[in-house]
Motif scaffolding. Structure first.
Motif, PDB file in Angstrom:
ATOM      1  N   ASP A 175     -15.350 -68.892  -0.883  1.00 42.02           N
ATOM      2  CA  ASP A 175     -16.382 -68.641   0.122  1.00 42.02           C
ATOM      3  C   ASP A 175     -15.748 -67.929   1.316  1.00 42.02           C
ATOM      4  OD1 ASP A 175     -18.341 -68.799   2.131  1.00 42.02           O
ATOM      5  OD2 ASP A 175     -19.095 -70.700   1.357  1.00 42.02           O
ATOM      6  N   PRO A 176     -16.319 -66.816   1.796  1.00 38.30           N
ATOM      7  CA  PRO A 176     -15.721 -66.115   2.945  1.00 38.30           C
ATOM      8  C   PRO A 176     -15.779 -66.922   4.249  1.00 38.30           C
ATOM      9  CG  PRO A 176     -17.821 -65.122   2.337  1.00 38.30           C
ATOM     10  CD  PRO A 176     -17.499 -66.132   1.287  1.00 38.30           C
ATOM     11  N   PHE A 177     -16.600 -67.971   4.303  1.00 43.28           N
ATOM     12  CA  PHE A 177     -16.695 -68.793   5.508  1.00 43.28           C
ATOM     13  C   PHE A 177     -15.758 -69.997   5.462  1.00 43.28           C
ATOM     14  CE2 PHE A 177     -20.871 -66.721   5.110  1.00 43.28           C
ATOM     15  CZ  PHE A 177     -20.858 -66.014   6.310  1.00 43.28           C
ATOM     16  N   VAL A 178     -14.934 -70.084   4.419  1.00 39.70           N
ATOM     17  CA  VAL A 178     -13.984 -71.181   4.267  1.00 39.70           C
ATOM     18  C   VAL A 178     -12.587 -70.659   4.558  1.00 39.70           C
ATOM     19  CG1 VAL A 178     -12.984 -72.807   2.610  1.00 39.70           C
ATOM     20  CG2 VAL A 178     -15.428 -72.364   2.589  1.00 39.70           C
ATOM     21  N   SER A 179     -11.832 -71.402   5.382  1.00 37.88           N
ATOM     22  CA  SER A 179     -10.458 -71.018   5.707  1.00 37.88           C
ATOM     23  C   SER A 179      -9.534 -71.303   4.530  1.00 37.88           C
ATOM     24  CB  SER A 179      -9.973 -71.788   6.940  1.00 37.88           C
ATOM     25  OG  SER A 179     -10.783 -71.480   8.054  1.00 37.88           O
ATOM     26  N   LYS A 180      -8.305 -70.769   4.592  1.00 41.84           N
ATOM     27  CA  LYS A 180      -7.345 -70.986   3.503  1.00 41.84           C
ATOM     28  C   LYS A 180      -7.037 -72.465   3.322  1.00 41.84           C
ATOM     29  CE  LYS A 180      -5.260 -66.468   3.597  1.00 41.84           C
ATOM     30  NZ  LYS A 180      -4.084 -65.664   3.811  1.00 41.84           N
ATOM     31  N   ARG A 181      -6.862 -73.177   4.403  1.00 49.71           N
ATOM     32  CA  ARG A 181      -6.714 -74.636   4.374  1.00 49.71           C
ATOM     33  C   ARG A 181      -7.753 -75.164   5.354  1.00 49.71           C
ATOM     34  NH1 ARG A 181      -3.163 -77.255   1.821  1.00 49.71           N
ATOM     35  NH2 ARG A 181      -2.871 -78.883   3.354  1.00 49.71           N
ATOM     36  N   HIS A 182      -8.890 -75.549   4.844  1.00 51.35           N
ATOM     37  CA  HIS A 182     -10.048 -75.826   5.685  1.00 51.35           C
ATOM     38  C   HIS A 182     -10.136 -77.293   6.118  1.00 51.35           C
ATOM     39  CE1 HIS A 182     -13.999 -74.228   7.058  1.00 51.35           C
ATOM     40  NE2 HIS A 182     -14.273 -75.515   7.115  1.00 51.35           N
ATOM     41  N   MET A 183     -10.083 -78.218   5.170  1.00 50.89           N
ATOM     42  CA  MET A 183     -10.253 -79.635   5.489  1.00 50.89           C
ATOM     43  C   MET A 183      -9.535 -80.496   4.468  1.00 50.89           C
ATOM     44  SD  MET A 183     -13.720 -81.129   4.032  1.00 50.89           S
ATOM     45  CE  MET A 183     -13.350 -81.704   2.394  1.00 50.89           C
ATOM     46  N   LYS A 184      -9.378 -81.773   4.808  1.00 54.58           N
ATOM     47  CA  LYS A 184      -8.820 -82.713   3.840  1.00 54.58           C
ATOM     48  C   LYS A 184      -9.473 -84.075   3.994  1.00 54.58           C
ATOM     49  CE  LYS A 184      -4.705 -84.301   6.318  1.00 54.58           C
ATOM     50  NZ  LYS A 184      -3.264 -84.433   6.271  1.00 54.58           N
ATOM     51  N   VAL A 185      -9.530 -84.797   2.895  1.00 50.29           N
ATOM     52  CA  VAL A 185     -10.017 -86.167   2.854  1.00 50.29           C
ATOM     53  C   VAL A 185      -8.817 -87.014   2.435  1.00 50.29           C
ATOM     54  CG1 VAL A 185     -11.607 -87.785   1.764  1.00 50.29           C
ATOM     55  CG2 VAL A 185     -12.347 -85.454   2.229  1.00 50.29           C
ATOM     56  N   THR A 186      -8.542 -88.061   3.219  1.00 49.96           N
ATOM     57  CA  THR A 186      -7.390 -88.914   2.976  1.00 49.96           C
ATOM     58  C   THR A 186      -7.837 -90.350   2.794  1.00 49.96           C
ATOM     59  OG1 THR A 186      -6.140 -87.464   4.459  1.00 49.96           O
ATOM     60  CG2 THR A 186      -5.115 -89.532   3.859  1.00 49.96           C
ATOM     61  N   GLU A 187      -7.189 -91.045   1.848  1.00 48.35           N
ATOM     62  CA  GLU A 187      -7.457 -92.467   1.642  1.00 48.35           C
ATOM     63  C   GLU A 187      -6.349 -93.263   2.316  1.00 48.35           C
ATOM     64  OE1 GLU A 187      -7.689 -95.843  -1.849  1.00 48.35           O
ATOM     65  OE2 GLU A 187      -7.049 -93.822  -2.346  1.00 48.35           O
ATOM     66  N   ASP A 188      -6.730 -94.309   3.054  1.00 47.23           N
ATOM     67  CA  ASP A 188      -5.769 -95.197   3.687  1.00 47.23           C
ATOM     68  C   ASP A 188      -6.315 -96.618   3.620  1.00 47.23           C
ATOM     69  OD1 ASP A 188      -3.543 -96.110   5.088  1.00 47.23           O
ATOM     70  OD2 ASP A 188      -4.471 -95.734   7.041  1.00 47.23           O
ATOM     71  N   GLU A 189      -5.693 -97.448   2.807  1.00 43.86           N
ATOM     72  CA  GLU A 189      -6.070 -98.848   2.644  1.00 43.86           C
ATOM     73  C   GLU A 189      -7.542 -99.022   2.260  1.00 43.86           C
ATOM     74  OE1 GLU A 189      -4.898-100.997   6.117  1.00 43.86           O
ATOM     75  OE2 GLU A 189      -2.783-100.511   5.868  1.00 43.86           O
ATOM     76  N   GLY A 190      -7.998 -98.209   1.342  1.00 45.02           N
ATOM     77  CA  GLY A 190      -9.365 -98.326   0.850  1.00 45.02           C
ATOM     78  C   GLY A 190     -10.419 -97.655   1.708  1.00 45.02           C
ATOM     79  N   LYS A 191     -10.026 -97.081   2.823  1.00 41.04           N
ATOM     80  CA  LYS A 191     -10.957 -96.346   3.687  1.00 41.04           C
ATOM     81  C   LYS A 191     -10.636 -94.859   3.572  1.00 41.04           C
ATOM     82  CE  LYS A 191     -11.853 -99.978   7.026  1.00 41.04           C
ATOM     83  NZ  LYS A 191     -11.147-101.150   6.667  1.00 41.04           N
ATOM     84  N   TYR A 192     -11.652 -94.041   3.761  1.00 43.12           N
ATOM     85  CA  TYR A 192     -11.494 -92.599   3.596  1.00 43.12           C
ATOM     86  C   TYR A 192     -11.779 -91.899   4.917  1.00 43.12           C
ATOM     87  CZ  TYR A 192     -11.263 -93.661  -1.315  1.00 43.12           C
ATOM     88  OH  TYR A 192     -10.880 -94.167  -2.520  1.00 43.12           O
ATOM     89  N   TYR A 193     -10.964 -90.880   5.202  1.00 44.95           N
ATOM     90  CA  TYR A 193     -11.051 -90.160   6.465  1.00 44.95           C
ATOM     91  C   TYR A 193     -11.135 -88.664   6.203  1.00 44.95           C
ATOM     92  CZ  TYR A 193      -9.515 -94.660   8.236  1.00 44.95           C
ATOM     93  OH  TYR A 193      -9.424 -95.990   8.517  1.00 44.95           O
TER      94      TYR A 193
END
Length: 143
Positions: free
Chosen positions: A83-101
């Motif tokens: 997608d041209p509106f998405v950066s090369k490294r746009h976002m991340k989802v991380t799991e930490d102790e069963g919670k997601y960020y």
């Protein structure tokens, strides 16, 4: 002569109806076959909200989150979107102790959570909608 012609048209019409029904059944079968169910061991995943055929690039229907999941235009991301509106490294989802960020990685067009642009790390709840460029995901946490 007229009777022969009417019988011929009747059988041609019946054959056309059967071919039409067969093509509909074939399309239903191919559609069901293309559905990839989420495995039972996936406690959290991102589900695509957009219709896959409405996007001009190839994308899967769901992505499992194991530890960390990155999204962007670069090939080294877990979710690679052209997608041209998405950066090369746009976002991340991380799991930490069963919670997601969710974290925006200083993208040009931003990452949106429930229609609000995020700037810091934000905790995800099941049912949250993440928008990146023209793509929307539903965050599902079954844990």
């Amino acid at each position: 002569m007229f009777n022969l012609l009417s019988i011929l048209f009747k059988y041609v019409f019946i054959i056309i109806i059967y071919l039409f029904i067969f093509s509909i059944i074939r399309l239903i079968y191919l559609d069901i076959k293309s559905i990839n169910p989420v495995s039972a061991d996936d406690s959290a995943y991102l589900k695509l909200i957009n219709r896959m055929d409405s996007l001009p690039y190839k994308i899967k229907e769901h992505y499992s989150i194991h530890g960390q999941l990155t999204l962007g235009r670069a090939n080294d991301n877990n979710i690679y979107i052209k997608d041209p509106f998405v950066s090369k490294r746009h976002m991340k989802v991380t799991e930490d102790e069963g919670k997601y960020y969710l974290e925006d990685l200083n993208s040009a067009n931003g990452t949106f959570l429930n229609e609000e642009r995020i700037f810091d790390v934000v905790k995800l709840d099941s049912g949250d909608i993440i928008k990146v460029g023209n793509v929307e995901f539903l965050f599902v946490n079954r844990g």
